[in-house]
Design a protein around this motif. Structure first.
Motif, PDB file in Angstrom:
ATOM      1  N   VAL A  65     -28.179  16.759 -50.307  1.00  0.00           N
ATOM      2  CA  VAL A  65     -28.848  15.959 -51.221  1.00  0.00           C
ATOM      3  C   VAL A  65     -28.875  16.704 -52.492  1.00  0.00           C
ATOM      4  N   SER A  66     -30.410  17.508 -52.250  1.00  0.00           N
ATOM      5  CA  SER A  66     -31.189  18.208 -52.648  1.00  0.00           C
ATOM      6  C   SER A  66     -30.257  19.383 -53.466  1.00  0.00           C
ATOM      7  N   ARG A  67     -29.281  19.326 -53.371  1.00  0.00           N
ATOM      8  CA  ARG A  67     -29.294  20.395 -53.596  1.00  0.00           C
ATOM      9  C   ARG A  67     -28.405  20.511 -54.671  1.00  0.00           C
ATOM     10  N   HIS A  68     -27.225  18.861 -54.558  1.00  0.00           N
ATOM     11  CA  HIS A  68     -26.519  18.522 -56.233  1.00  0.00           C
ATOM     12  C   HIS A  68     -27.530  17.681 -56.565  1.00  0.00           C
ATOM     13  N   THR A  69     -28.321  17.219 -56.165  1.00  0.00           N
ATOM     14  CA  THR A  69     -29.209  16.978 -57.058  1.00  0.00           C
ATOM     15  C   THR A  69     -30.642  18.041 -57.984  1.00  0.00           C
ATOM     16  N   LEU A  70     -30.761  18.900 -57.601  1.00  0.00           N
ATOM     17  CA  LEU A  70     -30.917  20.696 -58.649  1.00  0.00           C
ATOM     18  C   LEU A  70     -29.745  21.049 -58.976  1.00  0.00           C
ATOM     19  N   GLN A  71     -28.153  20.448 -59.336  1.00  0.00           N
ATOM     20  CA  GLN A  71     -27.491  21.220 -59.621  1.00  0.00           C
ATOM     21  C   GLN A  71     -26.816  20.412 -60.866  1.00  0.00           C
ATOM     22  N   PRO A 106     -33.492  24.178 -52.221  1.00  0.00           N
ATOM     23  CA  PRO A 106     -33.375  23.261 -51.394  1.00  0.00           C
ATOM     24  C   PRO A 106     -32.825  23.303 -50.673  1.00  0.00           C
ATOM     25  N   GLY A 154     -31.593  20.606 -48.085  1.00  0.00           N
ATOM     26  CA  GLY A 154     -29.963  19.836 -47.580  1.00  0.00           C
ATOM     27  C   GLY A 154     -29.163  19.540 -48.658  1.00  0.00           C
ATOM     28  N   HIS A 175     -29.146  18.581 -62.188  1.00  0.00           N
ATOM     29  CA  HIS A 175     -30.093  18.882 -62.833  1.00  0.00           C
ATOM     30  C   HIS A 175     -30.382  19.892 -63.688  1.00  0.00           C
TER      31      HIS A 175
END
Length: 83
Positions: free
Chosen positions: A6-12, A2, A4, A14
């Protein structure tokens, strides 16, 4: 990977939950396999005659997964319904 924040945080998040779910799956699968081998009916044996669990116990076992999900949502992540 990811790009961005937000996308890094979402992947973490997940990945964190996949670890939790995988551990829970392995524990439940282990208990199930152990129970299948430990409580299987041997040849020539008669099953025990006893009453099953009461209604209260059944409800408690049904509510345990629900309580775990609430704990994950509200305590670990802090997700709340917004009005």
């Amino acid at each position: 990977m990811p790009v961005g924040a937000v996308s890094r945080h979402t992947l973490q998040i997940h990945s964190y939950f996949m670890i939790i779910i995988t551990v829970l799956f392995i524990v439940v699968l282990g208990i199930t396999i152990y129970s299948m081998f430990e409580h299987r009916k041997s040849a020539g044996q008669r099953p025990a005659k006893f009453a099953g669990p009461t209604g209260t116990v059944q409800w408690l076992w049904a509510m345990v997964p629900f309580a775990i999900l609430l704990f994950i949502d509200y305590i670990l992540i802090g997700i709340h319904f917004s009005s």
